[in-house]
Write a protein that holds these residues in place. Structure first.
Motif, short mmCIF file in Angstrom:
data_model
loop_
_atom_site.label_atom_id
_atom_site.label_comp_id
_atom_site.label_asym_id
_atom_site.label_seq_id
_atom_site.Cartn_x
_atom_site.Cartn_y
_atom_site.Cartn_z
N MET A 1 0.83 -1.20 0.00
CA MET A 1 0.00 0.00 0.00
C MET A 1 0.87 1.26 0.00
O MET A 1 1.91 1.29 0.62
CB MET A 1 -0.85 -0.01 1.26
N GLN A 2 0.39 2.26 -0.74
CA GLN A 2 1.19 3.48 -0.89
C GLN A 2 0.34 4.72 -0.64
O GLN A 2 -0.85 4.71 -0.96
CB GLN A 2 1.65 3.57 -2.35
N VAL A 12 -4.04 10.10 -2.27
CA VAL A 12 -4.39 8.83 -2.91
C VAL A 12 -3.82 7.71 -2.08
O VAL A 12 -2.64 7.72 -1.75
CB VAL A 12 -3.75 8.66 -4.31
N ILE A 13 -4.66 6.74 -1.77
CA ILE A 13 -4.18 5.52 -1.13
C ILE A 13 -4.26 4.43 -2.20
O ILE A 13 -5.33 4.16 -2.74
CB ILE A 13 -5.06 5.11 0.07
N ILE A 14 -3.11 3.85 -2.50
CA ILE A 14 -3.04 2.87 -3.59
C ILE A 14 -2.94 1.46 -3.00
O ILE A 14 -2.04 1.18 -2.21
CB ILE A 14 -1.85 3.17 -4.52
N ASN A 17 -1.96 -2.78 -8.18
CA ASN A 17 -1.81 -2.25 -9.53
C ASN A 17 -2.38 -3.17 -10.60
O ASN A 17 -1.87 -3.27 -11.70
CB ASN A 17 -0.34 -1.92 -9.82
N VAL A 27 -10.68 -1.67 -1.42
CA VAL A 27 -10.83 -0.24 -1.75
C VAL A 27 -12.17 0.28 -1.22
O VAL A 27 -12.24 1.29 -0.53
CB VAL A 27 -10.73 -0.02 -3.28
N THR A 50 -8.34 0.51 -8.00
CA THR A 50 -7.26 0.06 -7.11
C THR A 50 -6.87 1.10 -6.07
O THR A 50 -5.93 0.90 -5.32
CB THR A 50 -6.00 -0.27 -7.92
N SER A 51 -7.57 2.25 -6.05
CA SER A 51 -7.14 3.30 -5.13
C SER A 51 -8.34 4.01 -4.51
O SER A 51 -9.46 3.91 -5.00
CB SER A 51 -6.29 4.34 -5.89
N TYR A 53 -9.31 7.91 -3.43
CA TYR A 53 -8.97 9.33 -3.41
C TYR A 53 -9.69 9.98 -2.24
O TYR A 53 -10.92 9.93 -2.18
CB TYR A 53 -9.36 10.02 -4.72
N GLN B 181 1.24 9.97 -10.79
CA GLN B 181 1.75 8.85 -11.61
C GLN B 181 3.08 9.19 -12.25
O GLN B 181 3.30 8.95 -13.44
CB GLN B 181 0.72 8.46 -12.68
N ASP B 228 -8.32 5.96 -12.72
CA ASP B 228 -8.56 6.42 -11.36
C ASP B 228 -9.06 7.86 -11.36
O ASP B 228 -9.43 8.39 -12.41
CB ASP B 228 -7.36 6.14 -10.44
#
Lengths: 228, 329
Positions: A1-2, A12-14, A17, A27, A50-51, A53, B181, B228
């Motif tokens: 997680m990023q 943004v929490i990712i 991918n 999510v 995948t994220s 916001y 990104q 996204d």
């Protein structure tokens, strides 16, 4: 997680991918948990494939503080309850789906095959976006994948069901569009006077149910309050 | 009430935006230049979010059916009953008066605010017009707008001091926060983005400004991402390497890699740059950007208090630079 800043007003929490149901469920679980807690600095939450916001008010909280503030919510687990399935009555082919023959021919199948293959799966709504009420769906059978039109149509009617590459979707509003149209639903996907304003919600599943033209116009009248 | 007599295309009612529905795919919309819009609302005694008229390049002509106080933001020739008046000042209009707002000499978006704001039917909590989904509609000749209730006394004759008037240069430095990104671009690509001028093309609107300039190189990850979200001011770079700055009417989600997001304080500068104008990008840290925003907010609060007569402003010179100091009355 990023964690990453997306400008000065969004975090943004990712979570991954790739387009994957497990990642997307996480999510939505985390997005829901933050939204439910509704901290005073929160403006809104947008869950994607995948994220998450997190849109926040930088006059109330700084970036690194937001990162700390969301951490307790990251262990939120997807709920075990049964998923909601929304049936989408759809007329396939004819004037409602002018490209269905092309899709059949392109894939070496019959029109009936296309209808059967397209209306069989439960499609998961990974996220909403693009235009009001547009659902990004997962799970289309690759046997009916078809490239987009070379030249997009200027007017696609609201409710049109289309295929673009390996994905399928429904146009919520009348708009230009380049998807191969195979059918149309009489349901209103977006209505600003309704609460919630969109019929589909992220995390739900949809099922296309083939109907006749007569049934289409019957439902259409109820939904849109007009004959056609 | 006011009646619109002549209405250039894309004249709309806006407020600060429709929040809370992006997860359903519904864009925020709202004014393109929130600095100008908030200031012109202050000039007529309104709060930040009061609905007002936004016009593009050319202003509308209108007739007043009742007394009100109004102000215009934007550098244009403005006439009240044929007599020239000034932008950034509040004026009294009475029944039968006609206001004409001519072509903007600089900038792209102008605003007309009325004391009490424009009465409108809120859709999903906002009066912001979003034409693509028919949330509200473009204004047209013959439309009659009702105004909200306001005490009008002592609201006219307020003028915004020159030093607070926004500038609309044709070349600006735009501060950005890099990412999210960044890994979709090569080092050279990022360097190109930060060191070259980019020109605003005519193919720009409330949704986004398309820029022309040196091609920004993508890394081996390419231009496409898993779709996204798109924040205000996000700079997407599609496969052709030409950046697009996403603005008020942007779609809520998208599939192009974002190289950076414009600092919120600089979004009005972007919005007010005309086709042919040039932008240069400068990377700052997110903390700096938030500090700039806090400073702007303090300034706006002070200007509001100044116009309400609660503060006074003094210009002072120190170290060869001019500063404005606010003191209590």
């Amino acid at each position: 997680m990023q964690f990453k800043p997306a400008g000065d007003s969004a975090l943004v929490i990712i979570f991954g991918n790739e387009i994957d149901e497990r990642i997307n469920k996480k999510v939505h679980a985390v997005a829901e948990a933050i939204e439910k807690a509704s901290p005073e600095w929160l403006i809104e939450i947008v869950p994607t494939y995948t994220s998450v916001y997190v849109y926040y008010d930088p006059l109330k909280i700084g970036y690194s503080e937001v990162v700390e503030a969301v951490k307790p919510f990251l262990n939120a687990e997807p709920k075990k309850e049964k998923a909601r399935i929304i049936e989408i009555p759809t007329v396939y082919g004819g004037e409602f789906g002018p490209d269905i023959e092309f899709v059949a021919e392109y894939n070496g199948l019959s029109v009936d095959d296309i209808i059967e293959i397209h209306s069989k799966p439960l499609y998961r709504i990974y996220m909403l976006g693009f235009t009001p009420g547009f659902a990004y769906l997962g799970g289309m059978d690759e046997r009916i994948a078809t490239p987009r039109l070379e030249k997009p149509r200027l007017k696609v009617p609201a409710g049109s069901v289309g295929i673009a590459g390996k994905q399928t979707g429904i146009y919520p509003l009348k708009s230009p569009g380049g998807w191969r149209l195979i059918g149309r639903t009489p349901l209103k996907l977006f209505d600003a006077n309704r609460e919630p304003p969109t019929l589909l919600q992220p995390g739900n599943y949809i099922k296309f149910v083939p109907i006749s033209e007569e049934e289409f116009w019957e439902i259409y009248k109820k939904e849109w309050g007009e004959e056609r | 009430m006011i009646e619109l007599l002549k209405v250039p295309s894309l004249t709309t009612i806006q407020d600060l935006g429709r929040f809370g529905y992006q997860k359903l795919g519904i864009p925020v919309s709202g004014v393109m230049d929130d600095y100008s819009a908030r200031l012109v609302n202050y000039l007529v005694g309104n709060d930040d979010n009061a609905p007002l008229i936004e016009f593009v390049l050319q202003g509308p002509t209108m007739k007043f059916y009742s007394s009100t106080v109004f102000a215009v933001a934007g550098e244009a020739d403005i006439y009240l009953n044929g007599v020239k008046i000034e932008p950034w000042q509040s004026y009294w209009a009475k029944r039968g008066d006609v206001l004409e707002v001519d072509v903007l000499k600089r900038g792209v978006y102008g605003y007309i605010a009325f004391a009490g704001g424009i009465k409108c039917e809120k859709i999903l909590g906002s009066c912001a017009t979003y034409l693509r989904a028919k949330l509200g509609g473009a204004l047209k000749a013959g439309d009659k707008l009702k105004l909200g209730y306001a005490i009008l006394t002592k609201k006219e004759g307020k003028a915004l001091p020159d030093e607070f008037k926004p500038e609309y240069p044709n070349e600006s430095e735009i501060r950005v926060i890099l990412g999210p990104q960044l890994e979709h671009f090569t080092k050279e690509g990022i360097e190109t983005f930060l060191s070259s001028p980019y020109e605003v093309t005519p193919n720009s609107d409330r949704m986004g400004y398309r820029l022309e300039g040196p091609k920004i190189e993508h890394s081996e990850k390419g231009a496409d991402i898993i779709t996204d979200a798109i924040p205000l001011g996000a700079i997407q770079v599609p496969a052709n390497g030409k950046p697009i700055i996403m603005l008020a009417d942007r779609q809520t989600t998208g599939g192009y890699a974002k190289i950076a997001v414009v600092a919120k304080v600089d979004v009005p500068k972007v919005a007010q740059t005309r086709a042919g104008g040039k932008l240069r990008f400068k990377a700052i840290r997110v903390e700096e950007s938030q500090e700039l925003l806090r400073k702007r907010e303090t300034l706006l609060r002070n200007i509001k208090a100044l116009l309400e007569g609660k503060l006074r402003a003094y210009k002072i010179k120190a170290l060869g630079e001019e500063f404005v100091v606010f003191t209590e009355v």
